[in-house]
Motif scaffolding. Structure first.
Motif, mmCIF file in Angstrom:
data_model
loop_
_atom_site.group_PDB
_atom_site.id
_atom_site.type_symbol
_atom_site.label_atom_id
_atom_site.label_comp_id
_atom_site.label_asym_id
_atom_site.label_seq_id
_atom_site.Cartn_x
_atom_site.Cartn_y
_atom_site.Cartn_z
ATOM 1 N N TRP A 191 -2.367 26.452 24.879
ATOM 2 C CA TRP A 191 -1.398 27.153 26.016
ATOM 3 C C TRP A 191 -2.092 28.681 25.946
ATOM 4 N N MET A 192 -2.951 29.183 24.813
ATOM 5 C CA MET A 192 -3.688 30.251 24.725
ATOM 6 C C MET A 192 -4.865 30.711 25.338
ATOM 7 N N GLU A 193 -5.478 28.914 25.442
ATOM 8 C CA GLU A 193 -7.023 29.211 25.877
ATOM 9 C C GLU A 193 -6.466 29.220 27.861
ATOM 10 N N ARG A 194 -5.504 28.786 27.856
ATOM 11 C CA ARG A 194 -5.258 28.239 29.145
ATOM 12 C C ARG A 194 -5.098 29.585 30.121
ATOM 13 N N LEU A 195 -4.456 30.355 29.216
ATOM 14 C CA LEU A 195 -3.900 31.743 29.864
ATOM 15 C C LEU A 195 -5.077 32.841 30.456
ATOM 16 N N ARG A 196 -6.158 32.514 28.809
ATOM 17 C CA ARG A 196 -7.329 33.548 28.737
ATOM 18 C C ARG A 196 -8.207 32.230 30.504
ATOM 19 N N ASP A 197 -8.211 31.880 30.056
ATOM 20 C CA ASP A 197 -9.413 30.758 31.799
ATOM 21 C C ASP A 197 -8.592 31.366 32.542
ATOM 22 N N ILE A 198 -7.460 31.403 33.019
ATOM 23 C CA ILE A 198 -7.061 32.209 33.747
ATOM 24 C C ILE A 198 -6.443 33.354 34.236
ATOM 25 N N GLU A 199 -6.976 34.533 33.377
ATOM 26 C CA GLU A 199 -7.992 35.777 33.721
ATOM 27 C C GLU A 199 -8.830 36.052 33.655
ATOM 28 N N VAL A 200 -9.239 35.097 33.276
ATOM 29 C CA VAL A 200 -10.916 35.048 33.505
ATOM 30 C C VAL A 200 -11.398 34.965 35.024
ATOM 31 N N GLY A 201 -10.389 33.606 35.711
ATOM 32 C CA GLY A 201 -11.120 33.281 36.423
ATOM 33 C C GLY A 201 -10.071 33.762 37.673
ATOM 34 N N VAL A 202 -9.098 34.863 37.801
ATOM 35 C CA VAL A 202 -8.272 36.008 37.988
ATOM 36 C C VAL A 202 -9.025 37.072 38.581
ATOM 37 N N ARG A 203 -9.616 37.155 37.727
ATOM 38 C CA ARG A 203 -10.799 38.293 37.795
ATOM 39 C C ARG A 203 -12.307 38.091 38.083
ATOM 40 N N GLN A 204 -12.823 36.910 38.177
ATOM 41 C CA GLN A 204 -13.794 36.288 39.225
ATOM 42 C C GLN A 204 -13.516 36.094 40.105
ATOM 43 N N HIS A 205 -12.510 35.475 40.703
ATOM 44 C CA HIS A 205 -12.000 35.682 42.288
ATOM 45 C C HIS A 205 -11.737 36.969 42.883
ATOM 46 N N ARG A 206 -11.331 38.123 42.326
ATOM 47 C CA ARG A 206 -11.033 39.439 42.732
ATOM 48 C C ARG A 206 -13.034 39.871 42.446
ATOM 49 N N ARG A 207 -13.816 39.924 41.522
ATOM 50 C CA ARG A 207 -14.747 40.218 41.956
ATOM 51 C C ARG A 207 -15.751 40.175 43.203
ATOM 52 N N ARG A 208 -15.297 38.375 43.485
ATOM 53 C CA ARG A 208 -16.320 37.598 44.022
ATOM 54 C C ARG A 208 -15.239 38.365 45.698
ATOM 55 N N LEU A 209 -14.227 38.120 45.525
ATOM 56 C CA LEU A 209 -13.480 39.131 46.835
ATOM 57 C C LEU A 209 -14.107 40.338 47.391
ATOM 58 N N ALA A 210 -14.403 40.888 46.276
ATOM 59 C CA ALA A 210 -14.279 42.566 46.329
ATOM 60 C C ALA A 210 -15.871 42.584 47.052
ATOM 61 N N ALA A 211 -17.081 41.590 46.324
ATOM 62 C CA ALA A 211 -18.044 42.121 47.007
ATOM 63 C C ALA A 211 -18.420 41.382 48.317
ATOM 64 N N ASP A 212 -17.360 40.203 48.628
ATOM 65 C CA ASP A 212 -17.835 39.697 49.662
ATOM 66 C C ASP A 212 -17.076 40.643 51.058
ATOM 67 N N ARG A 213 -15.758 41.315 50.819
ATOM 68 C CA ARG A 213 -15.329 42.338 51.450
ATOM 69 C C ARG A 213 -16.419 43.212 51.559
ATOM 70 N N GLU A 214 -17.135 44.474 51.008
ATOM 71 C CA GLU A 214 -18.147 45.396 51.152
ATOM 72 C C GLU A 214 -19.150 44.830 52.063
ATOM 73 N N TRP A 215 -19.513 43.462 51.607
ATOM 74 C CA TRP A 215 -21.014 42.996 52.416
ATOM 75 C C TRP A 215 -20.111 42.924 54.139
ATOM 76 N N LEU A 216 -19.586 42.091 53.926
ATOM 77 C CA LEU A 216 -18.457 41.859 55.707
ATOM 78 C C LEU A 216 -17.932 43.422 56.162
#
Length: 160
Positions: free
Chosen positions: A55-80
């Motif tokens: 459960w702890m690994e999974r929560l860590r993976d969720i947090e990492v995944g959410v951060r990655q999506h935020r970074r990608r969305l921010a970069a895509d938004r700035e490019w667009l």
């Protein structure tokens, strides 16, 4: 002819290390607490102590995944935004279309697993009146899945 062996058996490096630790050399003079001396040692306990719970690994993976999506969305938004610098309406439409096509399945699979298995893995108590699991630090354990609405609330098309 006299034998060169002494009466003491030859100790392995591990045995010498254990003897040194029992003598206090590795503990800097601190005695072993009585609790430690009486604690039952099991293979299961040893394995549990050395491995992060799922459960702890999974929560860590969720947090990492959410951060990655935020970074990608921010970069895509700035490019667009750079592509549509002179036309805010075109940017908003293009941004909504890009977000609608975005897949969050990698994180959402983890979130679904978390929502299903977390109470069992943590052995959460259940309220017998409601049939719901107890709150964790006053909050529900369930996580919301990432959606296009989530992305647009994090990165709205109308703000700079």
């Amino acid at each position: 002819m006299a034998e060169n062996r002494s009466d003491k058996p030859k100790l392995s490096p591990v045995e010498r290390r254990v003897i040194r630790s029992l003598d206090g050399e590795d503990r800097h003079g601190q005695p072993i607490p009585q609790q430690e001396l009486h604690r039952e040692r099991t293979v299961e306990g040893y394995l549990r102590a050395g491995v992060m719970p799922r459960w702890m690994e999974r929560l860590r993976d969720i947090e990492v995944g959410v951060r990655q999506h935020r970074r990608r969305l921010a970069a895509d938004r700035e490019w667009l935004r750079g592509q549509h610098a002179d036309d805010p309406e075109a940017f908003a439409a293009a941004w909504r279309a890009l977000v609608a096509e975005r897949s969050f399945d990698d994180v959402n699979d983890l979130i679904r697993d978390h929502n299903e298995w977390y109470p069992v893995e943590r052995r959460l108590p259940m309220d017998p009146r409601t049939g719901e699991y107890v709150l964790i630090a006053g909050r529900p354990y369930r996580r919301e899945e990432l959606t296009a609405e989530w992305a647009l609330s994090e990165f709205p098309p109308d703000s700079a």
